[in-house]
Scaffold this active site. Structure first.
Site, PDB file in Angstrom:
ATOM      1  N   GLU A   1       1.015  -1.225  -0.428  1.00 15.23           N
ATOM      2  CA  GLU A   1       0.067  -0.189  -0.145  1.00 15.23           C
ATOM      3  C   GLU A   1       0.887   1.171  -0.090  1.00 15.23           C
ATOM      4  O   GLU A   1       1.810   0.935   0.342  1.00 15.23           O
ATOM      5  CB  GLU A   1      -1.122   0.431   1.301  1.00 15.23           C
ATOM      6  CG  GLU A   1      -2.068   1.353   1.070  1.00 15.23           C
ATOM      7  CD  GLU A   1      -2.803   1.346   2.502  1.00 15.23           C
ATOM      8  OE1 GLU A   1      -3.690   1.648   1.748  1.00 15.23           O
ATOM      9  OE2 GLU A   1      -2.738   0.232   3.497  1.00 15.23           O
ATOM     10  N   LYS A  27      -9.961   1.456  -2.739  1.00 15.89           N
ATOM     11  CA  LYS A  27     -10.234   0.793  -0.918  1.00 15.89           C
ATOM     12  C   LYS A  27     -11.486   0.980  -1.524  1.00 15.89           C
ATOM     13  O   LYS A  27     -11.858   2.872  -1.415  1.00 15.89           O
ATOM     14  CB  LYS A  27      -9.509   1.374  -0.473  1.00 15.89           C
ATOM     15  CG  LYS A  27      -9.476   1.474   1.107  1.00 15.89           C
ATOM     16  CD  LYS A  27      -7.947   1.817   2.007  1.00 15.89           C
ATOM     17  CE  LYS A  27      -7.838   1.518   3.332  1.00 15.89           C
ATOM     18  NZ  LYS A  27      -6.590   2.113   4.298  1.00 15.89           N
ATOM     19  N   CYS A  87      -5.582  -2.879   2.661  1.00 15.58           N
ATOM     20  CA  CYS A  87      -5.801  -2.707   3.791  1.00 15.58           C
ATOM     21  C   CYS A  87      -6.366  -2.933   4.741  1.00 15.58           C
ATOM     22  O   CYS A  87      -7.368  -3.826   5.548  1.00 15.58           O
ATOM     23  CB  CYS A  87      -5.296  -1.538   4.038  1.00 15.58           C
ATOM     24  SG  CYS A  87      -4.292  -0.766   5.702  1.00 15.58           S
TER      25      CYS A  87
END
Length: 295
Positions: free
Chosen positions: A59, A128, A169
């Protein structure tokens, strides 16, 4: 059949023809974007030289992680960072999961993962979905939503080996996403991520093993290497977990590349031995998506 030695146990095991090698790059990210890009490219080449067919970057691999950095490092897609990813995938002939970068589009910022095929073509763009907004008193308070907007699509892509589901994440904390990916046929889930020194030791490996066991899939995570001087200190410990929930490859805190041989016959064996997919009580409960995955 090939014989391979496990890097963790020292036990020799057989690799079937349904195996492919996955590489996870744990990159030392600095404030100099050009350096991050050139080092990432070199490590992708290194991974390909070890026989890797799929390579995963961390990331925010092109920039420091933090709300104060996102706007300064943000790019359009295509742009400088994705051009490098395209070239690196093509020259190394790999499927390259490009971690994530801050993306600017239409006046909004996103935390975005671009995936490239061996021909250099972009085959997926995942923004995301779940923004990292947490407050653990006395330890960490972080609000991605101060600067970032959430993505609105599920993301999978096909390879000659298997179908792959992508999250970034904090997306890993949401079991429903992994369940949907598994139901759509994914056998490998990849999560570029940057857990911190509070959530990392507590939940990083636990979440990966949970997603792997619940869905009988391989799970891989790529973290930036740890920089104790950074404003946000990443936990590191990039990891690959197999469908039995075992950690089969794991980094420490430093910059490195780790490898795992993804054995799809082993995955099939696990699913046959413990057939939870066939045993689900769809008459009592279900997890469904409201849209089809892109890719």
């Amino acid at each position: 059949m090939l014989t391979k030695q496990s890097p963790l146990s020292g036990i020799h095991f057989l690799i079937s023809q349904e195996c492919f090698r996955l590489a996870v790059v744990q990159l030392q990210v600095t404030s100099v974007k050009a350096d991050n890009l050139s080092r990432a490219r070199r490590l992708v080449q290194q991974a390909a030289g070890q026989g890797s067919k799929v390579v995963l970057l961390p990331e925010c691999f092109n920039s420091p992680y933090g709300t104060s950095f996102f706007s300064d490092y943000a790019e359009k897609i295509p742009g400088e960072s994705t051009q490098m990813l395209s070239e690196a995938a093509k020259e190394s002939q790999v499927y390259l999961v490009g971690g994530s970068i801050p993306e600017e589009d239409g006046g909004k910022l996103y935390n975005t993962c671009a995936v490239f095929g061996p021909g250099g073509e972009m085959i997926l763009k995942h923004r995301k979905i779940h923004l990292f907004d947490i407050n653990v008193p006395g330890k960490i308070c972080f609000q991605e939503s101060e600067t970032l907007s959430p993505g609105n699509s599920l993301s999978t892509f096909d390879t000659p080996f298997c179908k792959v589901g992508v999250g970034i994440c904090y997306d890993m904390r949401f079991a429903e996403l992994a369940q949907v990916y598994s139901r759509e046929g994914c056998q490998l889930l990849v999560y570029p991520g940057a857990f911190n020194m509070t959530t990392g030791p507590a939940h990083w490996e636990l979440l990966q093993r949970g997603r792997a066991v619940d869905n009988q899939v391989y799970v891989a995570t790529a973290s930036p290497a740890r920089d104790e001087a950074a404003s946000y200190v990443a936990w590191g410990h990039s990891t690959v977990v197999n469908p039995w929930g075992e950690v089969i490859s794991k980094a420490g805190a430093e910059e490195t590349v780790i490898y795992a041989d993804i054995d799809l016959q082993y995955l099939s064996d696990i699913r046959r031995q413990i057939p939870i997919t066939a045993q689900r009580r769809d008459d009592l409960y279900s997890v469904t998506s409201v849209q089809e995955a892109s890719g």
